[in-house]
Design an enzyme around this catalytic site. Structure first.
Site, mmCIF file in Angstrom:
data_model
loop_
_atom_site.group_PDB
_atom_site.id
_atom_site.type_symbol
_atom_site.label_atom_id
_atom_site.label_comp_id
_atom_site.label_asym_id
_atom_site.label_seq_id
_atom_site.Cartn_x
_atom_site.Cartn_y
_atom_site.Cartn_z
ATOM 1 N N LYS A 104 0.839 -1.198 0.000
ATOM 2 C CA LYS A 104 0.000 0.000 0.000
ATOM 3 C C LYS A 104 0.874 1.248 0.000
ATOM 4 O O LYS A 104 1.826 1.359 0.786
ATOM 5 C CB LYS A 104 -0.896 0.022 1.244
ATOM 6 C CG LYS A 104 -1.947 1.132 1.207
ATOM 7 C CD LYS A 104 -2.461 1.474 2.606
ATOM 8 C CE LYS A 104 -1.507 2.409 3.299
ATOM 9 N NZ LYS A 104 -2.077 3.126 4.454
ATOM 10 N N ASP B 299 -3.665 4.162 -1.907
ATOM 11 C CA ASP B 299 -4.640 4.486 -0.864
ATOM 12 C C ASP B 299 -4.682 5.996 -0.649
ATOM 13 O O ASP B 299 -4.157 6.515 0.331
ATOM 14 C CB ASP B 299 -4.247 3.751 0.424
ATOM 15 C CG ASP B 299 -5.163 4.078 1.601
ATOM 16 O OD1 ASP B 299 -6.350 4.384 1.377
ATOM 17 O OD2 ASP B 299 -4.677 4.023 2.753
ATOM 18 N N THR C 129 -10.881 3.385 10.458
ATOM 19 C CA THR C 129 -10.744 2.566 11.661
ATOM 20 C C THR C 129 -10.395 3.386 12.895
ATOM 21 O O THR C 129 -10.472 2.887 14.014
ATOM 22 C CB THR C 129 -9.666 1.490 11.457
ATOM 23 O OG1 THR C 129 -8.461 2.112 11.009
ATOM 24 C CG2 THR C 129 -10.120 0.464 10.429
ATOM 25 N N ARG D 154 2.508 -0.773 10.734
ATOM 26 C CA ARG D 154 3.464 -0.581 11.815
ATOM 27 C C ARG D 154 3.972 -1.870 12.439
ATOM 28 O O ARG D 154 5.147 -1.963 12.819
ATOM 29 C CB ARG D 154 2.843 0.329 12.887
ATOM 30 C CG ARG D 154 2.896 1.806 12.501
ATOM 31 C CD ARG D 154 2.083 2.691 13.417
ATOM 32 N NE ARG D 154 0.669 2.682 13.064
ATOM 33 C CZ ARG D 154 -0.201 3.610 13.460
ATOM 34 N NH1 ARG D 154 0.208 4.604 14.219
ATOM 35 N NH2 ARG D 154 -1.467 3.548 13.092
ATOM 36 N N LYS E 270 -7.777 7.712 -1.152
ATOM 37 C CA LYS E 270 -9.154 8.020 -0.724
ATOM 38 C C LYS E 270 -9.707 9.251 -1.448
ATOM 39 O O LYS E 270 -10.185 10.214 -0.819
ATOM 40 C CB LYS E 270 -9.222 8.232 0.795
ATOM 41 C CG LYS E 270 -8.695 7.064 1.617
ATOM 42 C CD LYS E 270 -8.732 7.393 3.101
ATOM 43 C CE LYS E 270 -8.202 6.256 3.955
ATOM 44 N NZ LYS E 270 -6.722 6.041 3.800
ATOM 45 N N ASP F 266 -13.806 14.268 -4.042
ATOM 46 C CA ASP F 266 -13.868 15.594 -4.655
ATOM 47 C C ASP F 266 -15.078 15.588 -5.582
ATOM 48 O O ASP F 266 -15.888 14.658 -5.556
ATOM 49 C CB ASP F 266 -12.557 15.872 -5.414
ATOM 50 C CG ASP F 266 -12.209 17.353 -5.458
ATOM 51 O OD1 ASP F 266 -13.116 18.158 -5.800
ATOM 52 O OD2 ASP F 266 -11.063 17.712 -5.171
#
Length: 244
Positions: A36, A63, A127, A219, A65, A68
């Site tokens: 990603k 990614d 999330t 992470r 998102k 607009d």
């Protein structure tokens, strides 16, 4: 056994420069295929980092998102496709017209220019959000109810699936009688890992058992002393859970 599980893992290259991203990609690419690229890395390194990773065989989930006006989002999706991405997303809160235009523009450009159409998915509820977060922006709904409503909208617009937390995966699976409707789940943490800014999280085993198609994990892999070992351990957990 872990090969099938590793196909479900998307490693989030959430780092601040191209050299770190490429180093991690090259460490992991023998074991993981999907990566990603999100807002941090894309802002720091631009489209070239996508070209480099796809050029070396990585499958990129872009990614960003997009959210607009419909024409702007449709045009941005086409430009992303021209970079060779495997998958990209738009924010479902942009509405039906925006999503339909994006899906149509991708299909038309792929047919016209002869490239493979990337998968297009809709982001539902981040999330990091809970009911209190939604209330702050005027949405009087529980996350699950909003995810289900947006998932139905996404499907009606011809997109390939959604991004949602693992907490909503089982309910979405039950609501759609479609094996090809993709469920991509961030907010996945191996047991014992810090939640950080995530609120609706599960372990890799729990997310796979709930019905997730792809798990986005950053992470827990990037910050590990041995990123490949961390990715392998996650895939082994997924494989045991799903009998892959």
């Amino acid at each position: 056994m872990t090969d099938k599980a590793s196909d479900k893992l998307i490693v989030a290259l959430d780092v601040g420069n191209a050299s770190d991203a490429l180093e991690l990609f090259r460490q992991l690419r023998g074991f993981v295929s999907h990566f990603k690229i999100g807002s941090q890395l894309f802002t720091a390194a631009g489209p070239q980092i996508v070209r480099e990773i796809t050029g070396e065989g990585g499958r990129v989930f872009l990614d960003l998102k997009f959210h607009d006006i419909p024409q702007t989002v449709a045009a941005a999706c086409v430009e992303a496709a021209r970079l060779g991405v495997w998958m990209l997303n738009v924010h479902a809160l942009g509405g039906a017209l925006m999503m339909r235009r994006a899906a149509e523009a991708l299909t038309e450009a792929a047919e016209r220019e002869g490239f493979k159409r990337p998968r297009l998915i809709g982001v539902t509820v981040l999330t990091s959000a809970d009911a209190a977060t939604l209330a702050e922006v005027g949405i009087q709904s529980e996350p699950l109810a909003l995810v289900l409503a947006l998932a139905r909208l996404v499907e009606s617009c011809g997109l390939d699936g959604i991004v949602a937390s693992p907490h909503e995966v089982e309910a979405v699976r039950a609501a759609f009688n479609r094996d090809d409707f993709m469920l991509v789940t961030p907010g996945v943490r191996p047991r014992g890992s810090a939640a950080d800014d995530q609120k609706r999280i599960m372990t890799p085993a729990e997310a796979v058992n709930a019905g997730a198609d792809y798990l986005v994990i950053g992470r827990a892999i990037l910050c590990a002393p041995d990123p490949v070992g961390a990715a392998r351990a996650i895939c082994e957990e997924m494989a045991r859970a799903a009998h892959l």
